[in-house]
Design a protein around this motif. Structure first.
Motif, PDB file in Angstrom:
ATOM      1  N   PRO A   1       0.668   6.363   7.645  1.00 54.28           N
ATOM      2  CA  PRO A   1      -0.363   5.329   7.576  1.00 54.28           C
ATOM      3  C   PRO A   1      -0.154   4.298   8.680  1.00 54.28           C
ATOM      4  O   PRO A   1       0.808   3.553   8.656  1.00 54.28           O
ATOM      5  CB  PRO A   1      -0.141   4.710   6.196  1.00 54.28           C
ATOM      6  CG  PRO A   1       1.315   4.898   5.946  1.00 54.28           C
ATOM      7  CD  PRO A   1       1.751   6.112   6.735  1.00 54.28           C
ATOM      8  N   ASP A   2      -1.026   4.312   9.650  1.00 55.17           N
ATOM      9  CA  ASP A   2      -0.845   3.377  10.746  1.00 55.17           C
ATOM     10  C   ASP A   2      -2.116   3.279  11.562  1.00 55.17           C
ATOM     11  O   ASP A   2      -2.931   4.181  11.592  1.00 55.17           O
ATOM     12  CB  ASP A   2       0.300   3.835  11.649  1.00 55.17           C
ATOM     13  CG  ASP A   2       0.915   2.668  12.400  1.00 55.17           C
ATOM     14  OD1 ASP A   2       0.268   1.616  12.517  1.00 55.17           O
ATOM     15  OD2 ASP A   2       2.035   2.819  12.875  1.00 55.17           O
ATOM     16  N   ASP A   3      -2.252   2.172  12.242  1.00 57.26           N
ATOM     17  CA  ASP A   3      -3.369   2.011  13.157  1.00 57.26           C
ATOM     18  C   ASP A   3      -2.944   2.308  14.591  1.00 57.26           C
ATOM     19  O   ASP A   3      -3.718   2.180  15.511  1.00 57.26           O
ATOM     20  CB  ASP A   3      -3.963   0.602  13.058  1.00 57.26           C
ATOM     21  CG  ASP A   3      -2.919  -0.474  13.250  1.00 57.26           C
ATOM     22  OD1 ASP A   3      -1.718  -0.152  13.281  1.00 57.26           O
ATOM     23  OD2 ASP A   3      -3.313  -1.641  13.369  1.00 57.26           O
TER      24      ASP A   3
ATOM     25  N   LEU B   1      -7.813   2.689   0.307  1.00 59.51           N
ATOM     26  CA  LEU B   1      -6.783   3.704   0.475  1.00 59.51           C
ATOM     27  C   LEU B   1      -6.568   4.575  -0.758  1.00 59.51           C
ATOM     28  O   LEU B   1      -6.496   5.794  -0.654  1.00 59.51           O
ATOM     29  CB  LEU B   1      -5.463   3.036   0.876  1.00 59.51           C
ATOM     30  CG  LEU B   1      -4.319   3.952   1.233  1.00 59.51           C
ATOM     31  CD1 LEU B   1      -4.696   4.897   2.358  1.00 59.51           C
ATOM     32  CD2 LEU B   1      -3.102   3.128   1.637  1.00 59.51           C
TER      33      LEU B   1
ATOM     34  N   ALA C   1       0.837  -1.209   0.000  1.00 56.64           N
ATOM     35  CA  ALA C   1       0.000   0.000   0.000  1.00 56.64           C
ATOM     36  C   ALA C   1       0.864   1.248   0.000  1.00 56.64           C
ATOM     37  O   ALA C   1       0.554   2.228  -0.677  1.00 56.64           O
ATOM     38  CB  ALA C   1      -0.936  -0.005   1.201  1.00 56.64           C
TER      39      ALA C   1
ATOM     40  N   GLN D   1     -10.482  -0.825   5.333  1.00 58.04           N
ATOM     41  CA  GLN D   1      -9.686  -1.824   4.625  1.00 58.04           C
ATOM     42  C   GLN D   1      -8.713  -1.119   3.691  1.00 58.04           C
ATOM     43  O   GLN D   1      -9.017  -0.066   3.147  1.00 58.04           O
ATOM     44  CB  GLN D   1     -10.586  -2.749   3.823  1.00 58.04           C
ATOM     45  CG  GLN D   1     -11.540  -3.540   4.702  1.00 58.04           C
ATOM     46  CD  GLN D   1     -12.401  -4.484   3.882  1.00 58.04           C
ATOM     47  OE1 GLN D   1     -12.010  -4.901   2.804  1.00 58.04           O
ATOM     48  NE2 GLN D   1     -13.548  -4.835   4.416  1.00 58.04           N
ATOM     49  N   VAL D   2      -7.536  -1.710   3.500  1.00 63.30           N
ATOM     50  CA  VAL D   2      -6.488  -1.116   2.683  1.00 63.30           C
ATOM     51  C   VAL D   2      -6.967  -0.847   1.252  1.00 63.30           C
ATOM     52  O   VAL D   2      -6.523   0.097   0.612  1.00 63.30           O
ATOM     53  CB  VAL D   2      -5.229  -2.018   2.693  1.00 63.30           C
ATOM     54  CG1 VAL D   2      -4.172  -1.495   1.750  1.00 63.30           C
ATOM     55  CG2 VAL D   2      -4.668  -2.117   4.097  1.00 63.30           C
ATOM     56  N   GLU D   3      -7.906  -1.642   0.766  1.00 64.00           N
ATOM     57  CA  GLU D   3      -8.407  -1.464  -0.602  1.00 64.00           C
ATOM     58  C   GLU D   3      -9.046  -0.091  -0.811  1.00 64.00           C
ATOM     59  O   GLU D   3      -9.151   0.379  -1.933  1.00 64.00           O
ATOM     60  CB  GLU D   3      -9.413  -2.569  -0.955  1.00 64.00           C
ATOM     61  CG  GLU D   3      -8.813  -3.949  -1.069  1.00 64.00           C
ATOM     62  CD  GLU D   3      -8.532  -4.615   0.276  1.00 64.00           C
ATOM     63  OE1 GLU D   3      -7.677  -5.500   0.320  1.00 64.00           O
ATOM     64  OE2 GLU D   3      -9.138  -4.221   1.294  1.00 64.00           O
TER      65      GLU D   3
ATOM     66  N   ILE E   1      -6.392   3.197  10.030  1.00 68.20           N
ATOM     67  CA  ILE E   1      -6.737   1.909   9.438  1.00 68.20           C
ATOM     68  C   ILE E   1      -7.413   1.045  10.496  1.00 68.20           C
ATOM     69  O   ILE E   1      -6.877   0.853  11.574  1.00 68.20           O
ATOM     70  CB  ILE E   1      -5.484   1.193   8.901  1.00 68.20           C
ATOM     71  CG1 ILE E   1      -4.744   2.095   7.910  1.00 68.20           C
ATOM     72  CG2 ILE E   1      -5.855  -0.147   8.263  1.00 68.20           C
ATOM     73  CD1 ILE E   1      -3.375   1.589   7.516  1.00 68.20           C
TER      74      ILE E   1
END
Length: 142
Positions: free
Chosen positions: A82-84, A129, A2, A125-127, A107
């Motif tokens: 980008p991180d949770d 992004l 990603a 979900q990464v999709e 995320i």
């Protein structure tokens, strides 16, 4: 993957000089693509070999990114996180005070990017992004 996709998206904008650092499988930060270099097959291969095992060294990654940004000549500087796992507020505030535009990407369901960042993307979900990122990127770069 990603992160590489985001970097590829950034190359579509004029006057953007992206770099990419990632972490995976270790507590260290890997600079996959330094500022001023084009995307190479090597960057993709490096990312493909990395595995995530938890333990995000986010503070170290932000420090490494700050140093790299300070060495560029571009007028506007942007750091995408980008991180949770949210970084400390003091790190974000210091970056913003130095003129860096910080974009947070939340995320998953345990996120608070809307409370930490002026510019943020929130996804489950990464999709999602790529679409969400382009919305924010248009606001900042166009």
């Amino acid at each position: 993957r990603a992160a590489l996709a985001l970097t590829m998206c950034l190359t579509a904008f004029k006057h953007v000089n992206p770099a990419l650092s990632v972490f995976g499988g270790t507590k260290s930060v890997h600079t996959v693509l330094p500022h001023g270099q084009r995307l190479l097959r090597k960057a993709e291969d490096t990312i493909a070999r990395l595995k995530a095992f938890g333990g995000t060294p986010l503070a170290e990654a932000m420090l490494s990114g700050t140093i790299a940004l300070s060495q560029t000549r571009e007028e506007r500087k942007v750091m995408i996180i980008p991180d949770d796992i949210p970084p400390t507020i003091s790190l974000i505030e210091k970056l913003q005070k130095s003129g860096v535009i910080v974009i947070g990407i939340g995320i998953g369901k345990y996120q608070c990017v809307d409370q930490l960042f002026k510019h943020y993307i929130s996804i489950d979900q990464v999709e999602e992004l790529q679409t969400k990122f382009f919305q924010v990127a248009r606001e900042l770069f166009v």
